[in-house]
Design a protein around this motif. Structure first.
Motif, PDB file in Angstrom:
ATOM      1  N   TYR A 148     -28.778   4.743  20.190  1.00  0.00           N
ATOM      2  CA  TYR A 148     -29.274   6.079  20.506  1.00  0.00           C
ATOM      3  C   TYR A 148     -29.356   6.339  22.010  1.00  0.00           C
ATOM      4  N   PRO A 149     -29.813   5.352  22.829  1.00  0.00           N
ATOM      5  CA  PRO A 149     -29.905   5.619  24.265  1.00  0.00           C
ATOM      6  C   PRO A 149     -28.581   6.082  24.875  1.00  0.00           C
ATOM      7  N   LEU A 150     -27.454   5.499  24.421  1.00  0.00           N
ATOM      8  CA  LEU A 150     -26.158   5.922  24.950  1.00  0.00           C
ATOM      9  C   LEU A 150     -25.887   7.382  24.598  1.00  0.00           C
ATOM     10  N   VAL A 151     -26.193   7.769  23.359  1.00  0.00           N
ATOM     11  CA  VAL A 151     -25.966   9.153  22.947  1.00  0.00           C
ATOM     12  C   VAL A 151     -26.881  10.088  23.737  1.00  0.00           C
ATOM     13  N   HIS A 152     -28.121   9.665  23.984  1.00  0.00           N
ATOM     14  CA  HIS A 152     -29.033  10.467  24.803  1.00  0.00           C
ATOM     15  C   HIS A 152     -28.466  10.656  26.214  1.00  0.00           C
TER      16      HIS A 152
ATOM     17  N   VAL B 237     -16.395  18.816  16.622  1.00  0.00           N
ATOM     18  CA  VAL B 237     -15.876  17.462  16.409  1.00  0.00           C
ATOM     19  C   VAL B 237     -17.029  16.538  16.050  1.00  0.00           C
ATOM     20  N   LYS B 238     -16.774  15.645  15.095  1.00  0.00           N
ATOM     21  CA  LYS B 238     -17.728  14.576  14.776  1.00  0.00           C
ATOM     22  C   LYS B 238     -17.035  13.254  15.064  1.00  0.00           C
ATOM     23  N   CYS B 239     -17.657  12.419  15.913  1.00  0.00           N
ATOM     24  CA  CYS B 239     -17.001  11.184  16.342  1.00  0.00           C
ATOM     25  C   CYS B 239     -17.965  10.003  16.303  1.00  0.00           C
ATOM     26  N   ARG B 240     -17.457   8.828  16.567  1.00  0.00           N
ATOM     27  CA  ARG B 240     -18.244   7.604  16.772  1.00  0.00           C
ATOM     28  C   ARG B 240     -18.403   7.384  18.280  1.00  0.00           C
ATOM     29  N   ILE B 241     -19.157   6.329  18.655  1.00  0.00           N
ATOM     30  CA  ILE B 241     -19.288   6.020  20.085  1.00  0.00           C
ATOM     31  C   ILE B 241     -18.114   5.172  20.562  1.00  0.00           C
ATOM     32  N   GLY B 242     -17.277   4.732  19.620  1.00  0.00           N
ATOM     33  CA  GLY B 242     -16.115   3.918  19.944  1.00  0.00           C
ATOM     34  C   GLY B 242     -15.635   3.195  18.700  1.00  0.00           C
ATOM     35  N   VAL B 243     -14.507   2.509  18.814  1.00  0.00           N
ATOM     36  CA  VAL B 243     -13.990   1.723  17.699  1.00  0.00           C
ATOM     37  C   VAL B 243     -13.544   0.339  18.197  1.00  0.00           C
TER      38      VAL B 243
ATOM     39  N   GLU C 140     -17.632   3.352  28.378  1.00  0.00           N
ATOM     40  CA  GLU C 140     -16.443   3.876  29.053  1.00  0.00           C
ATOM     41  C   GLU C 140     -15.749   4.929  28.193  1.00  0.00           C
ATOM     42  N   VAL C 141     -15.620   4.603  26.908  1.00  0.00           N
ATOM     43  CA  VAL C 141     -14.814   5.428  26.013  1.00  0.00           C
ATOM     44  C   VAL C 141     -15.487   6.754  25.674  1.00  0.00           C
ATOM     45  N   LEU C 142     -16.779   6.708  25.344  1.00  0.00           N
ATOM     46  CA  LEU C 142     -17.438   7.913  24.847  1.00  0.00           C
ATOM     47  C   LEU C 142     -17.492   9.041  25.878  1.00  0.00           C
TER      48      LEU C 142
END
Length: 330
Positions: A197-201, A142-148, A155-157
């Protein structure tokens, strides 16, 4: 055993991948990119499940054997239809089938897929479950965003990733920006929302068992190396298209530990001769291939002339590899 080996190979390849990009990462682009990197994972443009299943457009799945490892990205939101499309992709020989949960275009929204699916994680889970059943031993990702829109990414990711993991997904790519479905164009959605990036990390720390790649705004091989200190993989988009050699030319040595000498920029061009000859002989236009080659000499002496000669001449009747040779920086 074969399934484990295949999954390990594709997982290793995804340490560095070239993102699916509409109108850009077609089969000609991927063939060119493969000459620069033997190992990076290459993605197709997004192909919609309705086009394959209802429209019978299986020609969209054509690719050259040299492109492996190569992944196909599907767009859709109907589980049974996505399952049918996945079977077609597996039959075509792709190494991975990826579901688009990140594209913010109006055309995609109207089809109820892409980034808008971030609002429907349970539906996405149904989709990937159906796709996994249809895929056999071919990985589904899956390829996604951190939210919309007004969603709170923190919360969402994690909730979205947890839902994907529960549905059997073991590998994901995360574009480190929100998508605004109204108010921003697709182009603006690639630049305006800030990168996080920090959230993805943090997601890698929260889900250590998953293979997670970061995407969005990665502009150099040095940044790829830095991000691999945090993540399992890095997906590069526009930089890999506009300056392909800067990203891919040294990637095998620096990212994959391959000791073989890379091709030079000129050697990459000369290695395209047979491919271009076959394409033109079959009735194709030179420009369909060379439009992907314009950035090969980005930042190098002769780059301007290279682009000018190809841009002005490649669309003309009878244009062939001779024009490409003529355009080479001297």
């Amino acid at each position: 055993m074969a399934e484990k080996k295949r999954k390990k190979e594709i997982s290793t390849a995804s340490r560095l991948s070239v993102a699916p990009m509409m109108d850009w990462t077609d089969r000609h682009c991927r063939y060119l990119h493969r000459l620069m990197s033997r190992h990076a994972l290459l993605y197709t443009e997004m192909v919609t499940a309705p086009a394959l299943v209802r429209g019978g457009a299986v020609h969209l799945l054509a690719f050259s054997p040299e492109e492996h490892p190569v992944a196909v990205q599907l767009g859709g939101s109907e589980p049974a239809e996505l399952a049918q499309a996945t079977r077609l992709c597996v039959e075509a020989g792709y190494d991975e089938v990826n579901l688009n949960v990140g594209c913010p275009s109006d055309r995609v929204q109207s089809g109820a897929f892409g980034a808008v699916l971030m609002k429907s994680p349970d539906l996405v889970a149904e989709c990937v479950t159906a796709m996994r059943e249809a895929a056999g031993d071919v990985p589904v990702t899956v390829k996604c965003r951190i939210g919309v829109d007004d969603q709170e990414p923190r919360e969402v990711l994690p909730a979205f990733i947890a839902t994907m993991r529960a549905a059997g997904i073991t590998r994901m790519s995360i574009h480190a920006r929100k998508a605004w479905l109204e108010g921003l164009s697709p182009k603006e959605n690639r630049d305006v929302p800030p990168l996080d990036y920090p959230l993805v990390h943090e997601m890698k720390h929260a889900f250590p068992d998953l293979h997670l790649s970061v995407n969005g705004g990665i502009g150099s091989l040095e940044t790829v190396e830095d991000e691999l200190g945090h993540m399992d993989g890095v997906m590069v988009g526009r930089a890999a298209y506009h300056q392909p050699y800067d990203i891919l030319g040294e990637a095998d040595r620096r990212i994959f530990g391959d000791t073989r000498a890379p091709l030079s920029r000129e050697e990459v061009v000369l290695a395209m001769e047979d491919y271009i000859g076959r394409h033109v002989a079959a009735g194709g236009k030179l420009a369909q291939v060379t439009r992907h080659m314009l950035g090969l000499f980005a930042g190098q002496p002769g780059a301007r002339r290279w682009k000018r000669v190809l841009s002005e001449g490649a669309h003309k009747d009878g244009a062939g590899f001779g024009l490409v040779r003529e355009a080479l920086p001297r």
